[in-house]
Structures are given as C-alpha cells and as structure tokens.
Design a protein around this motif. Sequence first.
Motif, short mmCIF file in Angstrom:
data_model
loop_
_atom_site.label_atom_id
_atom_site.label_comp_id
_atom_site.label_asym_id
_atom_site.label_seq_id
_atom_site.Cartn_x
_atom_site.Cartn_y
_atom_site.Cartn_z
N ASN A 153 0.82 -1.21 0.00
CA ASN A 153 0.00 0.00 0.00
C ASN A 153 0.86 1.26 0.00
N VAL A 157 0.52 3.93 -3.02
CA VAL A 157 0.13 5.31 -2.71
C VAL A 157 1.26 6.27 -3.06
N GLY A 160 1.51 6.99 -6.73
CA GLY A 160 0.34 7.64 -7.30
C GLY A 160 -0.61 6.71 -8.02
N ILE A 162 -2.73 4.56 -6.62
CA ILE A 162 -3.99 4.65 -5.89
C ILE A 162 -3.93 5.85 -4.96
N SER A 163 -5.09 6.38 -4.62
CA SER A 163 -5.14 7.56 -3.76
C SER A 163 -5.22 7.23 -2.29
N GLU A 164 -5.71 6.04 -1.97
CA GLU A 164 -5.81 5.61 -0.58
C GLU A 164 -5.51 4.12 -0.49
#
Length: 303
Positions: A153, A157, A160, A162-164
């Motif tokens: 994760n 993140v 960039g 995924i945003s969360e």
Amino acid sequence: MATITSTDTENAGRVRRQGFRLSLAVVSYLQAIPLTLILGFFLLLPILMIAVVSFWDYDFAQMYPDFLTMNYAETLGSWVTWKTYLNTLKYAVLVWAITLFIGFWVAYFLAFHIRTTSMQMVLFLICTVPFLTSNIIRMISWIPVLGRNGLINSALVGSGVISEPVEWLLYSDFAVVLAMVHLYTLFMVTPIFNTLMRIDKSLVEAARDAGASSWQILSNVIIPLAKPGMAIGTIFVVTLVMADFSTVQVMSGGQSASVALMMKNQMSLLQYPAAAANAVVLLVLVLMMVAGILRIVDIRKEL
C-alpha cells in the motif's frame, strides 16, 4: 534293510519345502507386527476414540458417555455448518489450483531447463529455505506487507497508482489464500519434480524428432506422465488446507471461518463431542476426496 525309493526322496523334499514356506510366512508376519502396532496405536486407536466420543453427551462442564446422534444432527442440520464446509472447500480448490499451476512450472523448469543434477539440487534446496522457519512466522510475515500501512500500500500510494490504501489485501479471503499458497506450494513442487525427473528424456526427443511442437510435447507426453506426482501433490495440499485453522484465523482477522477453526472454537468451549463429530465428518469428506483422486490417477507408479 529298508531301501529308500525316489518317492520317499520326493516326499521328504516336499515336506522340507512346505516347512520353508511356512517359516517364510511366519517371518513375514513377524516383520509386519511392529508397523501394525505403531499404526494401530498412533492412528487407528485415536480415530476410534474420536468416533466414540462423537456420540457422547456433554454440558458446559464435562462429557457423559452415551450413544446419541445429537452431535451429528446438529452438525449436518445447521446451515452455518454447511456454509463453513463450503468455505473450506472454496479455500481448498483455490489453493489447489494456484499451487498446481505454480508447482508444475517450477518443477518443469528444474527438471527440463536445468541441465546439471547438482544445479537442480541447489535450486530445489533454495525452494526449501523458507521451510526452515515456522509456519506461523512465515504466515505473520505477510501482515507488514499486506497491511493498510504495509509495503504494498505504501508503494502504490507513493507512486500515485492509488489515492488511498487498499483494504482487501489483509484480513480477507485473498490474504488467507495467499498465505496458504505460500505455505503449501512446496508440497506440490516436490512430488511433481520427482515424477518429472523419472521421465525418460528420449521420449521428449522422439516426440520432437516426429515433428511435435513444444505445446504438443507438453500436453501429450510430459503432463500425462506427470499425473501421479500431481495427484500426490493434490492429496498433500488438499488435506493440509482442510485441516488448517491458524492461517484462516490470523489472515482473515476473524472475519472468515473453516471447519478446523470451528472445531478449535468448539474445543475451547469444552464441546469435545461436537468437535469430534465435526472431525469424523471432515475425515470422511477428505477420504472421499482422496478416493476420488486415486480413482482418476494411479499413484502406485510413484510408490
């Protein structure tokens, strides 16, 4: 003075041969006694005790010797139990399919693409290195990798993508299957690798000389000859997954269940007869699955 005829000589020889055969039979039985005692004491007797206890009555404090079918009625008559068995079978099928795919290609690479026996053994031993540690340690090691703030994760993140953080990586069925694949893949690699090493390389060369493509050689020569090893690996993996409770408990975060975990919870509540009934049902189910595998593939070629 009595004379010894040829008939007397033949009868004496026949008696000696019969005595020799008798002695060989006695020796064979004597040789089988130690293994029979060991299997009877450590395998058959515990299973018999579990089967007997499964018919007993119980309350919150103790068990009462009896002959009741209540435990089996509650086990087979509960939708929750059926759902738990289906969930366990789902884990078994998913882990079996993934480990079979990975295990076959790893074994195929070691057997047919590594030319020297010494390098094959070195690479195979490298595959076994993770097994020098405990199953629990190897399973828990996935938590800092799959967690909300874990390596995956954080990398996604930070880059960039995924945003969360992704929530389903840990404490989910995905985490349970991933951990089981990590734990049990070697049990599929080993028998398949052993089978592939026994294949006569001249068969592959003959198929290639006859104009067969690589895919035809794989599907018509290698895979059929590798079926006994695949069946043995399947038996190992399926039985291990069906009996696993710690991986389900830890990697699902208590959000999923399996038959073994259900039995563990029953024993923690001192419901031993109910757990014994589930154990008998699970044993019958696993034996049926193993019998089905043995009906399809003859593993005696590997024994």
